[in-house]
Design a protein around this motif. Sequence first.
Motif, PDB file in Angstrom:
ATOM      1  N   LEU A 205       0.825  -1.211   0.000  1.00 43.52           N
ATOM      2  CA  LEU A 205       0.000   0.000   0.000  1.00 43.52           C
ATOM      3  C   LEU A 205       0.858   1.259   0.000  1.00 43.52           C
ATOM      4  O   LEU A 205       0.510   2.258  -0.647  1.00 43.52           O
TER       5      LEU A 205
ATOM      6  N   LYS B  49       1.146   4.192  -2.732  1.00 42.27           N
ATOM      7  CA  LYS B  49       0.837   5.527  -2.200  1.00 42.27           C
ATOM      8  C   LYS B  49      -0.654   5.708  -1.933  1.00 42.27           C
ATOM      9  O   LYS B  49      -1.237   6.767  -2.187  1.00 42.27           O
ATOM     10  N   ILE B  50      -1.270   4.657  -1.387  1.00 41.51           N
ATOM     11  CA  ILE B  50      -2.698   4.760  -1.036  1.00 41.51           C
ATOM     12  C   ILE B  50      -2.935   4.319   0.402  1.00 41.51           C
ATOM     13  O   ILE B  50      -4.078   4.058   0.786  1.00 41.51           O
TER      14      ILE B  50
ATOM     15  N   ASN C  13      -2.851   5.965   3.154  1.00 42.37           N
ATOM     16  CA  ASN C  13      -3.620   6.915   3.954  1.00 42.37           C
ATOM     17  C   ASN C  13      -5.002   7.201   3.379  1.00 42.37           C
ATOM     18  O   ASN C  13      -5.736   8.039   3.917  1.00 42.37           O
ATOM     19  N   SER C  14      -5.364   6.495   2.313  1.00 45.96           N
ATOM     20  CA  SER C  14      -6.683   6.693   1.728  1.00 45.96           C
ATOM     21  C   SER C  14      -7.719   5.822   2.435  1.00 45.96           C
ATOM     22  O   SER C  14      -7.383   4.985   3.283  1.00 45.96           O
TER      23      SER C  14
ATOM     24  N   GLY D  41      -6.998   2.309   1.659  1.00 46.47           N
ATOM     25  CA  GLY D  41      -5.845   1.831   2.406  1.00 46.47           C
ATOM     26  C   GLY D  41      -6.201   1.452   3.835  1.00 46.47           C
ATOM     27  O   GLY D  41      -5.772   0.399   4.335  1.00 46.47           O
TER      28      GLY D  41
END
Length: 326
Positions: A195, A199-200, A202-203, A206
């Motif tokens: 993850l 780069k996801i 903190n979504s 994620g």
Amino acid sequence: MGDSSLNDLKPEYRVDGSCWKFVPVISEGFFNQRPRDIFRHHLILLQLQLAVIFTLAAIIHFFLGRFYLPRLISEVLAGVILGPTVLGRFFPDISAVLFSEQSVKVLATLTRFGYLFFMFLIGVKMDVNLIKKSGKREWTIGTMVMLFPLLVTVMVGRHISIVVDKVDAQSAQYEVSFFTGVLMLTSFPVVAILLMQLKIINSELGHLTLSSALISDMVSLVMVNIGNYRVIMLLASLRVALKSLFLVAVLIVFILTVLQQMLYWIIRKTPEGKPVKDAYIFFVAIALLVVAIVGENVGLQYMYGPFILGLTVPTGHPLASTLIKN
């Protein structure tokens, strides 16, 4: 030292009729022996194996990394190339020398130690508070990821092994259970690393993935140990299974009370802004080895004791980050 019959021993290895064979570990030097004899030294062969494995994985990742593929894929491909699929099939002589039967046992022992520390770091990196914050959606996904291969793969795979492959029931049960166990493992830190690479982390997706992976790991941990006690009960007796369960419970309570208080004591003894002393790190390493050995002897698989110990390490303190770095 290794087991051997008396007749199998060379004269220089026979000591007072002993049935033990001396196994050389360290080489006498490259110029003091024939070049081929150097491969009979386990330490030299182990170093060569590690060098080949890491070098090949680095070369593969050098090319695949350009396509943003994780290093895990390169390491898996390196294992396939060096295993019986490629090296053992097309270059059997090289495979027999580089990965002989005896040397593979040494490499497997080292792998167990690595997996032991890996499971400990999984526990250190996990934030148990994610479970408290998880809702119905996370629990549903995390549980189904574990239950689906358990219910479907075991039944279908066992039927195919017995009917189609003509494998006996006991061997089929072991092989299918092992394969299903691999499918059940989501490996929370591996998911977190993927993850982060995407780069996801903190979504919303994620957070959902992290919570589901953590729940799946915890549920699979409980299910695997329940299966182990069922096997103990079938092979031995209910009394032995209950005794093992009691000793495991005592070990877990010891980890959650005594060892956890020792970790907090280390935190209190470490001044703010100062690095954790090496002596404390050595203590934690010895503690997880002792927990693994005791757990294996009382009925808990060797990797789960260190995993539980890792969960007791407080997150957000330099102790956790120091353990991960070291």
